[in-house]
Design a protein around this motif. Structure first.
Motif, PDB file in Angstrom:
ATOM      1  N   ALA A 193       0.830  -1.209   0.000  1.00 31.24           N
ATOM      2  CA  ALA A 193       0.000   0.000   0.000  1.00 31.24           C
ATOM      3  C   ALA A 193       0.860   1.252   0.000  1.00 31.24           C
ATOM      4  N   GLY A 194       1.931   1.256   0.797  1.00 32.33           N
ATOM      5  CA  GLY A 194       2.826   2.413   0.828  1.00 32.33           C
ATOM      6  C   GLY A 194       3.538   2.618  -0.495  1.00 32.33           C
ATOM      7  N   THR A 195       3.985   1.525  -1.111  1.00 30.13           N
ATOM      8  CA  THR A 195       4.676   1.635  -2.391  1.00 30.13           C
ATOM      9  C   THR A 195       3.723   2.098  -3.487  1.00 30.13           C
ATOM     10  N   LEU A 196       2.497   1.596  -3.472  1.00 28.58           N
ATOM     11  CA  LEU A 196       1.508   2.033  -4.459  1.00 28.58           C
ATOM     12  C   LEU A 196       1.185   3.517  -4.293  1.00 28.58           C
ATOM     13  N   ALA A 197       1.120   3.980  -3.051  1.00 27.95           N
ATOM     14  CA  ALA A 197       0.864   5.403  -2.817  1.00 27.95           C
ATOM     15  C   ALA A 197       1.979   6.257  -3.416  1.00 27.95           C
ATOM     16  N   ALA A 198       3.213   5.787  -3.283  1.00 27.69           N
ATOM     17  CA  ALA A 198       4.344   6.519  -3.862  1.00 27.69           C
ATOM     18  C   ALA A 198       4.243   6.539  -5.382  1.00 27.69           C
ATOM     19  N   ILE A 199       3.936   5.380  -5.971  1.00 27.71           N
ATOM     20  CA  ILE A 199       3.894   5.250  -7.428  1.00 27.71           C
ATOM     21  C   ILE A 199       2.722   6.024  -8.036  1.00 27.71           C
ATOM     22  N   ASN A 200       1.567   5.921  -7.399  1.00 30.26           N
ATOM     23  CA  ASN A 200       0.345   6.469  -7.997  1.00 30.26           C
ATOM     24  C   ASN A 200       0.016   7.895  -7.571  1.00 30.26           C
ATOM     25  N   GLN A 201       0.525   8.309  -6.405  1.00 28.95           N
ATOM     26  CA  GLN A 201       0.121   9.611  -5.880  1.00 28.95           C
ATOM     27  C   GLN A 201       1.297  10.573  -5.728  1.00 28.95           C
ATOM     28  N   TYR A 202       2.242  10.220  -4.883  1.00 28.05           N
ATOM     29  CA  TYR A 202       3.281  11.179  -4.518  1.00 28.05           C
ATOM     30  C   TYR A 202       4.232  11.489  -5.671  1.00 28.05           C
ATOM     31  N   LEU A 203       4.779  10.469  -6.305  1.00 30.77           N
ATOM     32  CA  LEU A 203       5.746  10.718  -7.375  1.00 30.77           C
ATOM     33  C   LEU A 203       5.111  11.408  -8.587  1.00 30.77           C
ATOM     34  N   PRO A 204       3.913  11.015  -9.010  1.00 31.15           N
ATOM     35  CA  PRO A 204       3.276  11.776 -10.088  1.00 31.15           C
ATOM     36  C   PRO A 204       3.020  13.235  -9.703  1.00 31.15           C
ATOM     37  N   ASP A 205       2.680  13.473  -8.432  1.00 35.60           N
ATOM     38  CA  ASP A 205       2.469  14.849  -7.989  1.00 35.60           C
ATOM     39  C   ASP A 205       3.778  15.635  -8.022  1.00 35.60           C
ATOM     40  N   TYR A 206       4.866  15.003  -7.609  1.00 34.27           N
ATOM     41  CA  TYR A 206       6.163  15.667  -7.656  1.00 34.27           C
ATOM     42  C   TYR A 206       6.546  15.973  -9.102  1.00 34.27           C
ATOM     43  N   GLN A 207       6.279  15.021  -9.986  1.00 34.76           N
ATOM     44  CA  GLN A 207       6.597  15.242 -11.399  1.00 34.76           C
ATOM     45  C   GLN A 207       5.771  16.401 -11.950  1.00 34.76           C
ATOM     46  N   SER A 208       4.513  16.456 -11.561  1.00 31.73           N
ATOM     47  CA  SER A 208       3.648  17.539 -12.024  1.00 31.73           C
ATOM     48  C   SER A 208       4.152  18.895 -11.540  1.00 31.73           C
TER      49      SER A 208
END
Length: 447
Positions: free
Chosen positions: A268-283
């Motif tokens: 769940a933590g890894t999915l949150a990084a992949i789907n939420q946090y890292l895409p937000d940082y990229q944006s």
């Protein structure tokens, strides 16, 4: 009567030996992960002798010090900690690539870039000053490309880790189904399945930590396992999991197509990084790149080149930080930088008004510097909150594990006391045998 007394005493010796073996096993496994303390059970032998007295003592299968509520609590606390820990690992790994330093990284290079325009404003005809603007613009592009690539790499690594975790846990699911089969077979044969149950518990701890799985004990000693409400082990049958989708919308499903929602655990933590946090940082990083290109190109459009021509863009921008670049013609000929505030010749070559206006854009409220600092501050706040969360959850998980160990773990001191008690009982039964033997010898000699 002598034979009856010997039989009763012998049953005591056998029962106490069985009890001592159980205690010895507990002591030998006091540091074995997943081992649950066993308690010997002794009961009066069924029936009465012709003389109306008991027939001795019978050892039953050893029971386990199992507390389902405490075990579930410990697994849930471990899963919550694993979720936060997995996310923390990914985010801390990416944070180092986004310093707020004024001497290194994108923040420092932005500052140097604006200052270079101030130099051009003072010396508009100096080709070296103009070339420095191009060089520093190239540095900014390199920073943005590197940072964007770092996010993409982190996302790829996280997905690989998740894939490996799912693959490993598919094997665990299969093992649990096999253990269920073995437990049924062992109990049907009248043997103890305690060691199998210990293995079952240890594997469930791993699944809880990795996938947030929960188990439900069945009357026959087997367990069913579910993740996010989806049964993945039912009796002797196990499902297999697989990743589906791409970064930003990555998910987990069974191989039969049933979506599995990860609510806790490392996955769940890894999915949150992949789907939420890292895409937000990229944006947000793409926003910095777009702000840079828009701010600079807009100001250049208000000025003129050294030859008095209308100003053109310095940056090209496509899909964000990964694609920003320099206009080739300007990079090759810095005199095309629109530093002048007038098109009149020969004044245009020596006018630095527009360059000064460009330098004054440093730290503009809607500029790239502000956007970058906001991005880094957001990241820092999130990671700081996550660090605090991990610290709190570590304490909770340790407390939950300690509570479970207090019930199901091996207390060496208490086991040593029990061993002494069983040894004394063993010696007492042996003395009965010795006394009966002496009595029988005396009777034989008397005849």
């Amino acid at each position: 009567m002598g034979n009856l007394a010997l039989s009763i005493a012998a049953s005591g010796v056998t029962a106490q030996q069985t009890a001592m073996d159980t205690v010895a096993q507990n002591l030998a496994n006091s540091n074995t992960p997943g081992y649950v303390q066993e308690t010997p059970t002794l009961t009066a032998a069924a029936g009465l002798s012709p003389l109306g007295v008991g027939l001795g003592v019978t050892p039953l299968a050893s029971g386990q010090a199992y507390d389902g509520l405490l075990q579930t609590s410990a697994q849930q606390a471990s899963a919550a900690l694993a979720q936060s820990g997995a996310l923390q690992q990914v985010l801390q790994g990416i944070q180092t690539g986004f310093p707020v330093s004024t001497t290194t990284g994108l923040n420092a290079d932005l500052s140097a870039f604006w200052q270079s325009w101030d130099t051009v404003a003072q010396k508009p005809s100096d080709s070296g000053a103009r070339s420095q603007v191009i060089n520093l613009a190239s540095n900014l592009i390199s920073d943005l490309h590197t940072s964007s690539a770092a996010i993409a790499t982190s996302q790829g690594n996280a997905q690989q880790q998740l894939s490996a975790l799912v693959s490993a846990d598919n094997s665990v699911l299969t093992q649990l189904a096999q253990l269920n089969t073995a437990i049924i077979t062992t109990k049907a044969a009248g043997s103890s399945a305690n060691s199998l149950i210990d293995q079952q518990s240890q594997l469930m701890n791993q699944l809880s930590q990795d996938l947030g799985a929960v188990s439900s004990l069945q009357p026959n000693g087997t367990i069913n396992v579910s993740i996010g409400g989806v049964n993945v082990v039912a009796g002797v049958t196990a499902s297999q999991l697989q990743l589906t989708g791409t970064a930003g919308s990555l998910g987990v499903q069974t191989t039969t197509g049933t979506a599995v929602t990860m609510t806790s655990g490392s996955a769940a933590g890894t999915l949150a990084a992949i789907n939420q946090y890292l895409p937000d940082y990229q944006s947000q990083l793409d926003g910095v790149a777009n702000d840079l290109a828009t701010t600079v190109n807009t100001q250049l459009a208000a000025g003129y080149t050294a030859s008095g021509a209308p100003g053109g863009p310095l940056f090209t921008i496509g899909s964000g930080a990964a694609s920003i670049g320099l206009v080739a013609a300007v990079a090759a000929d810095p005199s095309l930088l629109a530093a002048s505030g007038t098109a009149t010749l020969p004044d245009a070559a020596n006018n630095g008004a527009n360059a000064q206006s460009m330098a004054n854009l440093y730290d503009a409220s809607s500029g790239p510097d502000t956007a970058y600092r906001s991005f880094v501050q957001t990241m820092g706040t999130q990671i700081s909150a996550l660090n605090s969360q991990v610290q709190t959850q570590t304490s909770v998980a340790n407390a939950a594990q300690a509570n479970l160990q207090a019930v199901s773990g091996v207390n060496v001191n208490s086991q040593m006391v029990m061993m002494l008690n069983y040894q004394q009982s063993y010696q007492a039964s042996a003395k009965v045998i010795s006394a009966v033997d002496q009595m029988m010898q005396s009777l034989l000699q008397a005849t």
